[in-house]
Write an enzyme that holds these catalytic residues in place. Structure first.
Site, PDB file in Angstrom:
ATOM      1  N   ASP A 126       0.832  -1.200   0.000  1.00  0.00           N
ATOM      2  CA  ASP A 126       0.000   0.000   0.000  1.00  0.00           C
ATOM      3  C   ASP A 126       0.874   1.261   0.000  1.00  0.00           C
ATOM      4  O   ASP A 126       1.679   1.442  -0.903  1.00  0.00           O
ATOM      5  CB  ASP A 126      -0.968  -0.067   1.189  1.00  0.00           C
TER       6      ASP A 126
ATOM      7  N   HIS B 260      -7.136  -6.883   0.908  1.00  0.00           N
ATOM      8  CA  HIS B 260      -6.047  -5.922   0.773  1.00  0.00           C
ATOM      9  C   HIS B 260      -4.905  -6.221   1.731  1.00  0.00           C
ATOM     10  O   HIS B 260      -3.740  -6.016   1.396  1.00  0.00           O
ATOM     11  CB  HIS B 260      -6.607  -4.522   1.036  1.00  0.00           C
TER      12      HIS B 260
END
Length: 291
Positions: free
Chosen positions: A106, A271
């Site tokens: 990320d 994620h």
């Protein structure tokens, strides 16, 4: 409250006159640096880091502006990925490593991407987890599908309103992403979740500044590299959940324009794949090191 990875030693490493990073270190062997994402701290790597420490020197910092690292007041480039990448090269050198493998998730993957472009002599291998390069991200977000990135647009606004809005309901704001982005919520147990929320609550201005940089100065840096034809010269592994097709673009094709030596894989996870599928992630990082 959980704030440390068991078996790791902790250091405060100066990276600039006014900034020191909180850094966890363990293991021996070839070095690998692991960079966390949002809305997390270095703790997101706790499983992968412990696994890799069996045969690597593992260095796990909190990024500037996050966790227990310093949070300097934002100037135009304070939270640029270029400045944050330079932090990481300094951290690795402080432990005697002029060359190292680098993996980021990320936000940390954006820092890792910039480190690979700016410091190709230092980064031997690069892994990026569940993200697109900044310039590509902005170019593919459009129409109703861009709603998934509402936070990107909120935090891109001028200083003031975003910080006030987020600080007014910080726990609800940051918890939203932990809830929405996890395929397996049990992968983030209550003590770790509480540590993430506590850290984010204390870092609203710097987190917003990090995101704001990605809508301004970071875009300029990526555009300059694209115009110059600069690409990642090291072996690159990209791990992503199956979200590219749903948003109407081919993630592997976007990545390959930056990384000629690319291994792009889809991971059956949400994620937070380093917490949901740590064995898969650790194995991919070991395979990357053999390329």
């Amino acid at each position: 409250m959980t704030r440390t990875i068991p078996g790791f030693d902790y250091h405060r490493v100066p990276v600039a006159d006014d900034v020191a990073l909180n850094v966890a270190v363990a293991g021996s062997g070839s070095p690998i640096v692991l960079l966390h994402g949002f809305p997390q701290t270095h703790l997101m790597w706790r499983h992968v880091a412990a696994d890799l420490a069996a045969d690597h020197t593992v260095i796990v910092p909190d990024l500037r502006g996050y966790g227990d690292s310093d949070k300097p007041t934002a100037e135009p480039d304070t939270y640029s990925k270029r400045r944050m990448a330079a932090d990481i090269v300094t951290v690795a050198a402080s432990f005697g490593h002029e060359r190292f493998a680098l993996a980021g998730h990320d936000r940390g993957a954006l820092v890792a991407f910039r480190a690979g472009l700016d410091h190709p002599d230092a980064v031997t291998h690069l892994a990026c987890l569940d993200v697109l390069p900044i310039l590509d991200m902005w170019e593919v977000l459009h129409g109703t599908t861009a709603a998934v990135g509402f936070h990107l647009y909120l935090m891109a606004q001028p200083p003031g309103l975003p910080e006030q809005m987020i600080a007014a309901s910080a726990d609800a704001f940051f918890a939203y992403f932990l809830d929405q982005w996890a395929k397996d919520p049990a992968a983030i147990p209550a003590p770790v979740r509480a540590a993430y929320l506590d850290a984010c609550r204390a870092a609203v201005p710097s987190i917003v500044a990090d995101y704001r940089a990605s809508a301004t100065i970071d875009v300029d840096h990526d555009r300059a590299d694209r115009a110059a034809g600069n690409r990642l010269s090291m072996p690159v592994t990209v791990l992503q959940q199956d979200w590219g097709a749903a948003l109407g673009f081919e993630a592997a094709a976007l990545w390959s324009s930056w990384a000629p030596n690319l291994d792009h894989r889809t991971v059956d996870a949400g994620h937070f794949m380093a917490e949901e599928e740590p064995g898969v992630v650790a194995a991919a990082l070991r395979e990357l090191g053999r390329r």
